[in-house]
Design a protein around this motif. Structure first.
Motif, mmCIF file in Angstrom:
data_model
loop_
_atom_site.group_PDB
_atom_site.id
_atom_site.type_symbol
_atom_site.label_atom_id
_atom_site.label_comp_id
_atom_site.label_asym_id
_atom_site.label_seq_id
_atom_site.Cartn_x
_atom_site.Cartn_y
_atom_site.Cartn_z
ATOM 1 N N TYR A 24 0.803 -1.221 0.000
ATOM 2 C CA TYR A 24 0.000 0.000 0.000
ATOM 3 C C TYR A 24 0.843 1.282 0.000
ATOM 4 O O TYR A 24 0.300 2.384 -0.007
ATOM 5 C CB TYR A 24 -0.938 0.018 1.207
ATOM 6 C CG TYR A 24 -0.253 -0.194 2.533
ATOM 7 C CD1 TYR A 24 0.300 0.866 3.242
ATOM 8 C CD2 TYR A 24 -0.159 -1.457 3.091
ATOM 9 C CE1 TYR A 24 0.933 0.677 4.455
ATOM 10 C CE2 TYR A 24 0.471 -1.674 4.301
ATOM 11 C CZ TYR A 24 1.002 -0.603 4.985
ATOM 12 O OH TYR A 24 1.638 -0.793 6.194
ATOM 13 N N GLY A 25 2.154 1.169 -0.020
ATOM 14 C CA GLY A 25 2.977 2.372 -0.076
ATOM 15 C C GLY A 25 4.393 2.128 0.401
ATOM 16 O O GLY A 25 4.852 0.985 0.499
ATOM 17 N N ALA A 26 5.077 3.218 0.727
ATOM 18 C CA ALA A 26 6.469 3.138 1.185
ATOM 19 C C ALA A 26 6.661 4.063 2.382
ATOM 20 O O ALA A 26 6.109 5.174 2.411
ATOM 21 C CB ALA A 26 7.429 3.519 0.059
ATOM 22 N N PHE A 27 7.443 3.597 3.371
ATOM 23 C CA PHE A 27 7.745 4.402 4.546
ATOM 24 C C PHE A 27 9.084 5.107 4.344
ATOM 25 O O PHE A 27 10.051 4.497 3.883
ATOM 26 C CB PHE A 27 7.797 3.537 5.802
ATOM 27 C CG PHE A 27 6.452 3.036 6.238
ATOM 28 C CD1 PHE A 27 5.676 3.794 7.097
ATOM 29 C CD2 PHE A 27 5.957 1.827 5.775
ATOM 30 C CE1 PHE A 27 4.428 3.348 7.508
ATOM 31 C CE2 PHE A 27 4.712 1.374 6.160
ATOM 32 C CZ PHE A 27 3.936 2.137 7.038
ATOM 33 N N HIS A 79 1.558 7.015 0.469
ATOM 34 C CA HIS A 79 0.561 6.060 -0.004
ATOM 35 C C HIS A 79 0.755 5.825 -1.492
ATOM 36 O O HIS A 79 1.227 6.696 -2.220
ATOM 37 C CB HIS A 79 -0.854 6.577 0.272
ATOM 38 C CG HIS A 79 -1.910 5.530 0.103
ATOM 39 N ND1 HIS A 79 -2.588 5.344 -1.085
ATOM 40 C CD2 HIS A 79 -2.387 4.593 0.960
ATOM 41 C CE1 HIS A 79 -3.439 4.349 -0.942
ATOM 42 N NE2 HIS A 79 -3.343 3.870 0.285
ATOM 43 N N VAL A 80 0.386 4.633 -1.940
ATOM 44 C CA VAL A 80 0.597 4.276 -3.338
ATOM 45 C C VAL A 80 -0.080 5.258 -4.291
ATOM 46 O O VAL A 80 0.400 5.503 -5.399
ATOM 47 C CB VAL A 80 0.100 2.821 -3.585
ATOM 48 C CG1 VAL A 80 -1.401 2.712 -3.363
ATOM 49 C CG2 VAL A 80 0.476 2.353 -4.973
ATOM 50 N N SER A 81 -1.185 5.861 -3.852
ATOM 51 C CA SER A 81 -1.893 6.821 -4.707
ATOM 52 C C SER A 81 -1.160 8.148 -4.817
ATOM 53 O O SER A 81 -1.499 8.973 -5.673
ATOM 54 C CB SER A 81 -3.300 7.064 -4.150
ATOM 55 O OG SER A 81 -3.238 7.618 -2.846
ATOM 56 N N GLU A 82 -0.167 8.388 -3.933
ATOM 57 C CA GLU A 82 0.573 9.644 -3.950
ATOM 58 C C GLU A 82 1.993 9.462 -4.482
ATOM 59 O O GLU A 82 2.843 10.321 -4.305
ATOM 60 C CB GLU A 82 0.638 10.231 -2.528
ATOM 61 C CG GLU A 82 -0.703 10.420 -1.845
ATOM 62 C CD GLU A 82 -1.573 11.449 -2.546
ATOM 63 O OE1 GLU A 82 -1.034 12.248 -3.348
ATOM 64 O OE2 GLU A 82 -2.799 11.457 -2.309
ATOM 65 N N MET A 83 2.240 8.332 -5.154
ATOM 66 C CA MET A 83 3.604 8.050 -5.588
ATOM 67 C C MET A 83 3.886 8.523 -7.013
ATOM 68 O O MET A 83 4.992 8.933 -7.332
ATOM 69 C CB MET A 83 3.898 6.549 -5.469
ATOM 70 C CG MET A 83 3.747 6.018 -4.049
ATOM 71 S SD MET A 83 4.524 4.431 -3.784
ATOM 72 C CE MET A 83 6.225 4.905 -3.607
ATOM 73 N N SER A 84 2.884 8.424 -7.882
ATOM 74 C CA SER A 84 3.110 8.789 -9.278
ATOM 75 C C SER A 84 1.836 9.378 -9.870
ATOM 76 O O SER A 84 0.725 8.950 -9.524
ATOM 77 C CB SER A 84 3.557 7.565 -10.077
ATOM 78 O OG SER A 84 3.632 7.866 -11.457
ATOM 79 N N TRP A 85 2.011 10.351 -10.771
ATOM 80 C CA TRP A 85 0.857 10.942 -11.437
ATOM 81 C C TRP A 85 0.238 9.965 -12.425
ATOM 82 O O TRP A 85 -0.988 9.960 -12.611
ATOM 83 C CB TRP A 85 1.276 12.206 -12.196
ATOM 84 C CG TRP A 85 1.621 13.375 -11.326
ATOM 85 C CD1 TRP A 85 2.854 13.892 -11.089
ATOM 86 C CD2 TRP A 85 0.707 14.193 -10.591
ATOM 87 N NE1 TRP A 85 2.784 14.956 -10.246
ATOM 88 C CE2 TRP A 85 1.472 15.180 -9.928
ATOM 89 C CE3 TRP A 85 -0.675 14.185 -10.426
ATOM 90 C CZ2 TRP A 85 0.893 16.147 -9.116
ATOM 91 C CZ3 TRP A 85 -1.249 15.144 -9.611
ATOM 92 C CH2 TRP A 85 -0.475 16.112 -8.962
#
Length: 582
Positions: free
Chosen positions: A306-309, A321-327
């Motif tokens: 679900y993401g990276a710390f 969060h995975v939704s904030e990683m790439s456009w």
């Protein structure tokens, strides 16, 4: 009494006969109540090498091996004159000797004592003397018991050598005298002793107390610290404020550490310890240190589905969060965008000090590709892209900046349905299109392919010149005759259109498509012209009605006495003359 009689009597008193001796011996046996299969007492009369000679009051003495008087881990300590108990197996064997056994006597004696200890739930002393399948055998002063491997110690023991032939306490778990089975446990004794020690030690500890301990064992989830006879658990999350993936990153077995007692469970005697609690909490005043909207550099410490710390400082981590990683990479695992230990620039999106959470964004540090596209390609600009996908809605084209644009079915072709026109394209084709609209907020780019060829409504000229408008008169050529009407194309401009059966003539009897032939040219009036869709509505009927109205206005109405036929005849003659002049 004469001398002879007196002599005879004296001789009888001093020298009893063999029969008298036998009678006295039988009387002695009867008084001792000696019976085979019982335990009797005897006296050691001699010790010969490895055998003890024992008088049990029978015709002859019995012999018992000295080892039966010793046992595992101890000497026999036997000497002449000692009184011992032995088990009488047979009063007399083939050699005329008594068959006796010290082992069996001790076993019988032990079973009585063991049953008493078992009923009272008391501990017994024994010696581990041999290894068998599944465990070990234990000598309980003559009786042999089974010690399962799982009952040797609290924790698994690899080497039982140091415990062999050493007297120690055991707890009887099960007894069956008929079968001669005894099961004992050493672990139960150790646990009971340990519980007593723990209880005493726990009573001397308090929550919040700081104490020194020694790291005794390390697991994936933490470390066990010896507090002087009792262990406490130092969980991996309580070792440091920063993320610790495994306790071995900080601790070693045998290391002395200072810990704080976080919690004591007096029922289970479990003690929770902490090391980070002895240091200042880095989350205090976190909102001031990391305001929303600011950017920081950090190191990727952990990657999940679900993401990276990202560690911003020791003890402070935030989640991208995975939704904030790439456009643009929406359904990609975070591990394909960032890697462990990578240094990244992030933007603070939200800070929740009560939950100790910081939400970070990676894509916010990069320009929005839809904004960049909108700035570079204005509405009406021609672009080129690869067909990425075909759907029931249209085509998706890959465009500059790693963004996709969609060509809706309705924007594929002016003259053909989208469901038909889309079959001309396949994945991988390079296609040109026109930018129709860019919605940055919704991340959508609308494209059109049919717009490359111009709008038929705008490009087709009316009969009288100028752009097509409603009520304009145009000349069309019949392309196809159908039951429902005519498929035609404009002579000027070439745009396609369809004239319905009801619009073929004013007179109902003449509304027959078969009246016309392919290639025939006729005049029709424009009833609609949609610039957006490029659709043109035509009607021959509307043209006839307009001509009739025009003729009536030019040649007079029916009030002048002229019939409708006269008026139409004059109008048609005039139109014929005009065409002849042309």
């Amino acid at each position: 009494m004469n001398a002879t009689a007196t002599a005879t009597k004296s001789k009888k008193d001093s020298a009893p006969s063999r029969e008298d001796f036998a009678a006295l011996l039988e009387q002695s046996f009867a008084e001792q109540d000696l019976a085979e299969g019982s335990v009797i007492k005897g006296t050691v009369t001699a010790i010969e090498k490895d055998v003890a000679v024992i008088d049990v009051g029978l015709k002859t003495e019995g012999r018992v091996a000295l080892r039966e008087f010793g046992g595992h881990g101890r000497e026999h300590g036997l000497k002449v004159g000692d009184e011992v108990e032995v088990y009488l197996e047979r009063i007399e064997n083939a050699l005329g000797e008594a068959v006796i056994s010290r082992d069996k006597a001790r076993r019988e004696e032990s079973w009585v004592k063991l049953e008493e200890a078992f009923n009272k739930n008391e501990k017994v002393e024994g010696v581990i003397f041999n290894q068998v399948k599944g465990g070990y055998t234990v000598d309980l002063d003559g009786a042999v018991a089974f010690l399962p491997r799982s009952q040797v110690d609290i924790r698994p023991v690899r080497d039982v050598g140091p415990l062999m032939n050493m007297p120690q306490p055991f707890q009887i778990l099960k007894m069956d005298r008929r079968r001669g089975n005894i099961v004992v446990s050493r672990r139960t004794v150790l646990e009971e002793t340990r519980a007593e020690q723990r209880q005493e030690l726990v009573q001397n500890l308090e929550e919040g107390q700081v104490i020194d301990g020694v790291v005794k064992n390390i697991t994936d989830y933490g470390a066990f610290v010896d507090l002087g006879g009792i262990d406490g658990l130092l969980h991996v999350t309580d070792i440091a404020w920063r993320r610790v993936n495994h306790p071995t990153e900080v601790l070693n077995i045998g290391q002395t550490v200072k810990v704080k007692i976080i919690k004591i469970n007096h029922e289970t005697h479990r003690i929770s310890l902490g090391m980070k609690q002895l240091l200042a909490d880095p989350w205090e005043g976190i909102e001031a240190k990391y305001p929303v909207g600011t950017r920081f550099s950090g190191r990727v410490t952990n990657i999940t589905d679900y993401g990276a710390f990202v560690e911003l400082e020791p003890g402070i981590e935030g989640l991208i969060h995975v939704s904030e990683m790439s456009w643009t990479k929406k359904n990609v695992h975070p591990g394909k965008i960032v890697s462990s230990s990578q240094e990244v620039e992030v933007q603070v999106l939200e800070v929740d000090s009560s939950k100790r959470r910081i939400s970070l964004g990676l894509k916010q540090t990069l320009q929005n590709p839809w904004e960049a596209f909108a700035e570079k390609y204005k509405q009406g600009t021609e672009v080129e892209g690869e067909v990425k996908n075909k759907t029931e809605f249209g085509l998706f084209l890959g465009l500059d900046g790693d963004v996709d644009g969609m060509v809706h079915l309705s924007d594929l072709d002016w003259n053909r349905p989208g469901e038909v026109a889309i079959e001309d394209y396949k994945k991988g084709d390079m296609v040109k299109a026109v930018v129709l609209d860019v919605d940055v907020e919704k991340e959508r780019i609308s494209l059109g392919i049919k717009q490359l060829g111009g709008n038929p409504v705008s490009s087709s000229a009316a009969a009288g010149g100028g752009e097509l408008k409603k009520n304009a008169v145009v000349t069309v050529e019949v392309v196809e005759v159908q039951d429902g009407g005519l498929e035609v194309k404009l002579v000027d401009g070439g745009a396609s259109a369809y004239i319905r059966r009801a619009d073929l003539a004013r007179d109902r009897n003449d509304q027959r498509p078969e009246r016309f032939s392919v290639g025939q040219k006729v005049d029709a009036r424009v009833t609609s012209a949609d610039k957006k869709t490029g659709k043109i509505g035509l009607s021959i009927k509307a043209q006839e009605v307009a001509q009739e109205k025009e003729a009536m206005e030019k040649y007079g109405s029916s009030d002048s006495g002229a019939s409708l036929g006269d008026i139409l005849g004059a109008a048609l003659k005039q139109r014929s003359d005009d065409k002849s002049e042309d």
